[in-house]
Design a protein around this motif. Sequence first.
Motif, PDB file in Angstrom:
ATOM      1  N   SER A  63       1.455  -0.807   3.913  1.00  0.00           N
ATOM      2  CA  SER A  63       1.162  -0.485   5.311  1.00  0.00           C
ATOM      3  C   SER A  63       2.412   0.026   6.025  1.00  0.00           C
ATOM      4  O   SER A  63       2.381   1.068   6.695  1.00  0.00           O
ATOM      5  CB  SER A  63       0.613  -1.725   6.011  1.00  0.00           C
ATOM      6  OG  SER A  63       0.440  -1.479   7.382  1.00  0.00           O
ATOM      7  N   GLN A  64       3.518  -0.672   5.882  1.00  0.00           N
ATOM      8  CA  GLN A  64       4.743  -0.291   6.580  1.00  0.00           C
ATOM      9  C   GLN A  64       5.326   1.022   6.075  1.00  0.00           C
ATOM     10  O   GLN A  64       5.904   1.784   6.843  1.00  0.00           O
ATOM     11  CB  GLN A  64       5.790  -1.398   6.459  1.00  0.00           C
ATOM     12  CG  GLN A  64       5.466  -2.622   7.268  1.00  0.00           C
ATOM     13  CD  GLN A  64       6.560  -3.666   7.202  1.00  0.00           C
ATOM     14  OE1 GLN A  64       7.704  -3.377   6.872  1.00  0.00           O
ATOM     15  NE2 GLN A  64       6.212  -4.903   7.505  1.00  0.00           N
ATOM     16  N   ARG A  91       3.600   3.421   4.590  1.00  0.00           N
ATOM     17  CA  ARG A  91       2.544   4.433   4.536  1.00  0.00           C
ATOM     18  C   ARG A  91       2.314   4.919   3.102  1.00  0.00           C
ATOM     19  O   ARG A  91       2.221   6.111   2.822  1.00  0.00           O
ATOM     20  CB  ARG A  91       2.848   5.597   5.472  1.00  0.00           C
ATOM     21  CG  ARG A  91       2.792   5.192   6.928  1.00  0.00           C
ATOM     22  CD  ARG A  91       2.899   6.374   7.854  1.00  0.00           C
ATOM     23  NE  ARG A  91       2.658   5.972   9.217  1.00  0.00           N
ATOM     24  CZ  ARG A  91       3.627   5.689  10.085  1.00  0.00           C
ATOM     25  NH1 ARG A  91       4.885   5.764   9.715  1.00  0.00           N
ATOM     26  NH2 ARG A  91       3.329   5.342  11.315  1.00  0.00           N
ATOM     27  N   ARG A 100      -0.016   4.063  -0.554  1.00  0.00           N
ATOM     28  CA  ARG A 100      -1.294   3.506  -0.950  1.00  0.00           C
ATOM     29  C   ARG A 100      -1.041   2.214  -1.713  1.00  0.00           C
ATOM     30  O   ARG A 100      -0.009   2.061  -2.356  1.00  0.00           O
ATOM     31  CB  ARG A 100      -2.072   4.490  -1.794  1.00  0.00           C
ATOM     32  CG  ARG A 100      -2.374   5.757  -0.987  1.00  0.00           C
ATOM     33  CD  ARG A 100      -3.230   6.659  -1.751  1.00  0.00           C
ATOM     34  NE  ARG A 100      -4.570   6.503  -1.171  1.00  0.00           N
ATOM     35  CZ  ARG A 100      -5.610   7.206  -1.565  1.00  0.00           C
ATOM     36  NH1 ARG A 100      -5.499   8.065  -2.529  1.00  0.00           N
ATOM     37  NH2 ARG A 100      -6.768   7.021  -0.984  1.00  0.00           N
ATOM     38  N   ASN A 106       3.660   7.349  -5.202  1.00  0.00           N
ATOM     39  CA  ASN A 106       3.678   6.882  -3.813  1.00  0.00           C
ATOM     40  C   ASN A 106       2.699   5.724  -3.574  1.00  0.00           C
ATOM     41  O   ASN A 106       2.019   5.680  -2.560  1.00  0.00           O
ATOM     42  CB  ASN A 106       3.395   8.050  -2.860  1.00  0.00           C
ATOM     43  CG  ASN A 106       3.949   7.796  -1.483  1.00  0.00           C
ATOM     44  OD1 ASN A 106       5.048   7.277  -1.332  1.00  0.00           O
ATOM     45  ND2 ASN A 106       3.192   8.157  -0.466  1.00  0.00           N
TER      46      ASN A 106
END
Length: 181
Positions: free
Chosen positions: A30-31, A33, A35, A79
């Motif tokens: 979340s922090q 960005r 997945r 990522n």
Amino acid sequence: MNRPLSKNPNIVLVGFMGTGKTSVGRRLASQLRMRYVDTDDVIEQDNRRYISDIFAEDGEPVFRELESAAVRKVSKRHNHVISTGGGVVLKPANMENLKRNGVVFCLTATAEAIYRRIGHQTHRPLLQTPDAMEKIQTLLAERHPHYAQADYMVKTTGRSFGDIVAHIRSVFYRIVHRQSE
């Protein structure tokens, strides 16, 4: 860590059950960005069965093969924050695949902290034994050399999720920045 990484490397979380891989992984994703994916979720989705059912019906060796297939699948991604099952480190090929495009962080905790966190949970097949604490201690000792193959060790006992996430972010940013120079 001295190996080259792809342009958008993964953050990989390994470690014993109950060390915080899922909670830390979701927060990191979340922090940053990125997945988020959990190999246990991939196994359950791909096989349309719960892990506890796979263990009960087919045994641990079959589960470990399914786990390796999930690792091969998710390690090709970029990522992502990848959380793994506690025993993923038992097969050297799993670690090789995860390191191919990721920085591997091993989350650690004391046996007592792990027992407090998960000793009561009934969905942990390896802990369905009369003495869960003894099982935790035995498995930790057996797996220690495998966990030590991670790029970085991160102690979680007595630390907040925010502190752990900040530490991993800092290390990851230094690695990515160093690679881009």
